[in-house]
Design an enzyme around this catalytic site. Structure first.
Site: not given
Ligand code: NAD
Ligand code: NW8
Length: 511
Positions: A207, A204, A411, A280, A314, A257-262
């Site tokens: 969105e 998935k 964050e 993650e 992240c 994604g977010s810690t809350e959804v995790g």
């Molecule tokens: P999110 O956690 O809501 O979204 C990430 C993914 O989870 C999306 O595909 C979303 O559709 C899905 N999702 C949302 N609610 C869900 C549920 N109840 N059950 C299953 N899947 C669900 O993140 P967001 O709302 O887009 O962003 C909010 C915050 O999350 C950001 O401000 C940031 O702090 C954090 N974030 C972290 C990362 C990361 O790379 N770790 C990436 C995106 C966002």
């Molecule tokens: C997988 C990822 C990378 C790569 C190089 C340079 C800058 C930032 C990122 C990055 C295989 C080989 C190279 C980056 C990517 C993802 C996140 C944060 C930074 N990845 N890169 Cl979540």
């Protein structure tokens, strides 16, 4: 406060435009449906949703919206593909590797188009999409292609009347829930190890950013993966995403994604079928800059770390502790360096900084910037946005940040660099570790001893010494504490996509 005027503070180093990769003109997006069994489906509900270009606010196209019933359909297809005797189950491991290489070849062939779609859908600069996201994606596919026929167990000596072996088997149907910040790269970090270990996947995308995942659907079919091995369901989190987490036919979910959804996902997994979960999540990543460091190197690496992908990483460098002797100079040079960032049209090759992903996220970042001002941090640079109704936020630098301020704890996931002052090594280690998160940290010093002892003390899954965002497909990536569970990339990720089976033979005769 809206800031008008120069969006271009400085034009980047001139490279003849003709030598650079160019975005493709996208007249009409081809893949907008749900991908199940190597076929394109409309949603069972009949609903669609728009995906927007964050740089302009325009709708790029409508996409079919998957919900629970579509997830059921995809899981059924993935289950058939995984059955004993299926083409996928019987496939020689090296052939799985060949398929992953073939997918990598097709991604390389379509690299310009995919980078264009990624840039349009996320707002990230096209050249960054081309050189980082696409490069990382291709490397990830090829790395795990190489592992496909090298995943093996052991023979385990017990007493002489037994022969024991371990086998590494696929887990089964693996769900992948992908964020919007690196839509293609995060998809590859999940599907490449999953497929190399022989699993089937349901994906998935976020969105906000479904388009590159859907293009990969067309390449999966072209590469001739058996039907049902890869299924892609664009849809929303609380509907399609939640259906993954609670589905009893899904054996594992990998989430970024977010810690809350995790937390929600782990809870649903526990209550449904105890599916395996890897997470993650976020970070509030500390960087420690010692007075003995190469200062210019530290300024440049941390700057990239803080503002890369508009701060939507992240791994963003969000708490920068600078030793008092070099503090003023670090702040001064950081401001100079931030002035070189070029905000503009993501498709323009000169642009190094695009818009935030959407209005909701923009509002969250601006609220945190306001809180920083109110709580008494010193705004050194930026702090505003560009124009009305735009999602562009200026790279922002705060100094004199105190550990209890919201900008020091939460964050931000936006282009905000927070600078703190410290005196001693012992003090800074404690402050750096004082967070619920533990994803990455960085240390800048020229002392080998200091680098090694401080890296040992950091409660983070990765420690970068004199570098930042130095990710490699061969090295594991993941969080301590509330930054996540499990590891992606490298050999370690294989363990997250396999079950270990012990087979014990009782021998009737021994020597
Ligand atoms: P999110 O956690 O809501 O979204 C990430 C993914 O989870 C999306 O595909 C979303 O559709 C899905 N999702 C949302 N609610 C869900 C549920 N109840 N059950 C299953 N899947 C669900 O993140 P967001 O709302 O887009 O962003 C909010 C915050 O999350 C950001 O401000 C940031 O702090 C954090 N974030 C972290 C990362 C990361 O790379 N770790 C990436 C995106 C966002
Ligand atoms: C997988 C990822 C990378 C790569 C190089 C340079 C800058 C930032 C990122 C990055 C295989 C080989 C190279 C980056 C990517 C993802 C996140 C944060 C930074 N990845 N890169 Cl979540």
């Amino acid at each position: 406060m809206a800031q008008s005027g120069t969006t271009r503070n400085r034009v980047a180093e001139k490279t003849p435009a003709s030598d650079l990769p160019q975005p493709v003109k996208v007249q009409q997006v081809r893949n907008t449906k749900i991908f199940i069994n190597n076929e394109w489906h409309t949603s069972i509900s009949g609903r669609t949703f728009p995906t927007l270009n964050p740089a302009t606010g325009d709708t790029i196209c409508e996409v079919q919206e998957a919900d629970k019933e579509d997830v059921d359909k995809a899981v059924a297809a993935a289950k058939v593909a995984m059955q004993l005797g299926s083409a996928w189950r019987k496939m020689e491991p090296s052939r799985r590797g060949r398929l992953l290489h073939r997918l990598a070849d097709l991604v390389e062939r379509d690299r310009l188009l995919i980078a264009t779609l990624e840039s349009l859908d996320t707002g990230k600069p096209f050249l960054q999409a081309f050189f980082v996201d696409l490069e990382g994606s291709i490397r990830t596919l090829r790395y795990y292609a190489g592992w496909a026929d090298k995943i093996h167990g052991k023979s385990v000596p017990v007493d002489e009347t037994f022969m024991c072996i371990t086998k590494h088997e696929p887990i089964g149907i693996c769900g992948a829930i992908i964020p919007w910040n690196f839509p293609l790269l995060m998809l590859m970090w999940k599907i490449a190890p999953a497929l190399c270990c022989g699993n089937t996947v349901v994906i998935k995308p976020a969105e906000q950013t479904p388009l590159t995942a859907l293009h990969i659907g067309s390449l999966i079919k072209e590469a001739e993966f058996p039907p049902g091995v890869v299924n892609i369901l664009p849809g929303f989190g609380p509907t399609a995403g939640a259906a993954f987490a609670s589905h009893c036919g899904i054996d594992k979910v990998a989430f970024t994604g977010s810690t809350e959804v995790g937390q929600l996902i782990k809870e649903s997994a526990a209550k449904s079928n105890l599916k395996r979960v890897t997470l993650e999540l976020g970070g509030k990543n500390p960087c420690i800059v010692f007075a003995d460091c190469d200062l210019q190197l530290a300024v440049e690496e941390i700057q990239k770390g803080a503002f890369y992908n508009q701060g939507q990483c992240c791994t963003a460098a969000s708490r920068v502790f600078v030793q008092e002797k070099i503090y003023e100079e670090f702040v001064r040079r950081s401001i100079e360096s931030a002035k070189k960032i070029v905000i503009g049209d993501p498709l323009d090759p000169q642009t190094t900084h695009g818009p935030q992903i959407d209005q909701q996220h923009f509002d969250k970042i601006m609220d945190l910037i306001e809180s920083g001002k109110k709580e008494g941090a010193k705004l050194e640079y930026g702090g505003g946005y560009l124009g009305e109704k735009s999602l562009f936020i200026q790279p922002t630098i705060f100094s004199e940040v105190k550990d209890s301020m919201r900008i020091a704890v939460e964050e931000i996931f936006g282009p905000v660099l927070c600078i703190f002052r410290f005196k001693s090594q012992q003090e800074v280690i404690e402050r750096a570790n004082n967070s619920r998160y533990g994803l990455v940290s960085a240390v800048f010093t020229t002392s080998m001893d200091r680098a090694l002892s401080v890296s040992g003390a950091m409660e983070t899954g990765t420690v970068w010494i004199n570098c930042y965002n130095a990710l490699h497909v061969q090295t594991p990536f993941g969080g301590y504490k509330m930054s996540g569970n499990g590891r992606e990339l490298g050999e370690y990720a294989l363990a997250e996509y396999s079950e270990v089976k012990t087979v014990t033979f009782k021998m009737s005769e021994t020597m």
